[in-house]
Design a protein around this motif. Sequence first.
Motif, PDB file in Angstrom:
ATOM      1  N   HIS A  38      -1.160   1.689   9.684  1.00  0.00           N
ATOM      2  CA  HIS A  38      -1.256   0.649   8.655  1.00  0.00           C
ATOM      3  C   HIS A  38      -2.615   0.654   7.960  1.00  0.00           C
ATOM      4  O   HIS A  38      -3.012  -0.348   7.362  1.00  0.00           O
ATOM      5  N   ALA A  39      -3.328   1.765   8.054  1.00  0.00           N
ATOM      6  CA  ALA A  39      -4.606   1.975   7.354  1.00  0.00           C
ATOM      7  C   ALA A  39      -5.589   0.827   7.579  1.00  0.00           C
ATOM      8  O   ALA A  39      -6.276   0.392   6.661  1.00  0.00           O
ATOM      9  N   GLY A  40      -5.643   0.337   8.801  1.00  0.00           N
ATOM     10  CA  GLY A  40      -6.637  -0.673   9.138  1.00  0.00           C
ATOM     11  C   GLY A  40      -6.270  -2.093   8.775  1.00  0.00           C
ATOM     12  O   GLY A  40      -7.058  -3.010   8.992  1.00  0.00           O
ATOM     13  N   ASP A  41      -5.067  -2.330   8.223  1.00  0.00           N
ATOM     14  CA  ASP A  41      -4.647  -3.691   7.867  1.00  0.00           C
ATOM     15  C   ASP A  41      -4.319  -4.438   9.156  1.00  0.00           C
ATOM     16  O   ASP A  41      -3.228  -4.296   9.703  1.00  0.00           O
ATOM     17  N   LYS A  42      -5.249  -5.242   9.641  1.00  0.00           N
ATOM     18  CA  LYS A  42      -5.071  -5.915  10.930  1.00  0.00           C
ATOM     19  C   LYS A  42      -3.941  -6.936  10.904  1.00  0.00           C
ATOM     20  O   LYS A  42      -3.449  -7.340  11.936  1.00  0.00           O
ATOM     21  N   GLY A  43      -3.502  -7.339   9.720  1.00  0.00           N
ATOM     22  CA  GLY A  43      -2.361  -8.231   9.616  1.00  0.00           C
ATOM     23  C   GLY A  43      -1.066  -7.577  10.054  1.00  0.00           C
ATOM     24  O   GLY A  43      -0.098  -8.258  10.373  1.00  0.00           O
ATOM     25  N   GLU A  44      -1.036  -6.248  10.079  1.00  0.00           N
ATOM     26  CA  GLU A  44       0.160  -5.502  10.469  1.00  0.00           C
ATOM     27  C   GLU A  44       0.177  -5.147  11.955  1.00  0.00           C
ATOM     28  O   GLU A  44       1.141  -4.563  12.440  1.00  0.00           O
TER      29      GLU A  44
END
Length: 156
Positions: A38-44
């Motif tokens: 998720h390319a670093g998207d911590k929401g995912e």
Amino acid sequence: MGHVFSVYKQDTYAINNDQLIAFIDIGFGGRAAEEVLHAGDKGEITTGCAADMSNITRFARILIEENGYSSKQGFVRYSDSEMKNIETNEMIQGEIKALLDERYKAVKGELSKHKVQWARLRDFLIEYKTLTGEECRTIFKGGRPSRLPSEGLPSS
């Protein structure tokens, strides 16, 4: 959500530091894969790694508190009353955090380096549901499992 576990060929009484580090690395695999995917998207990032985080923290504690893995702590084993000392506790917590940060960075780096291969592995896991270690190695090298997805796992 996936689950990875090791099958031992024999009973083990003692585990060495390298094995504990390997368990930490395995435990970080799912969490690091989600972050890379998720390319670093911590929401995912999912909650699927909660049990892994508990286990890797336990392994890091064993390394630092019991096995002399920390250069700051050395071979000292603190008593429960000494662990209540704020400075001692902060030092040990800092060593545990530093070890886990180092291992997470290493695992994430390996996954990033091999992103194409593990993306293939993910796709085969979705299709086959369960893979053996040998099948994972075959897929990682660009091959396919020798069985059909509907055949289930080979018997050992």
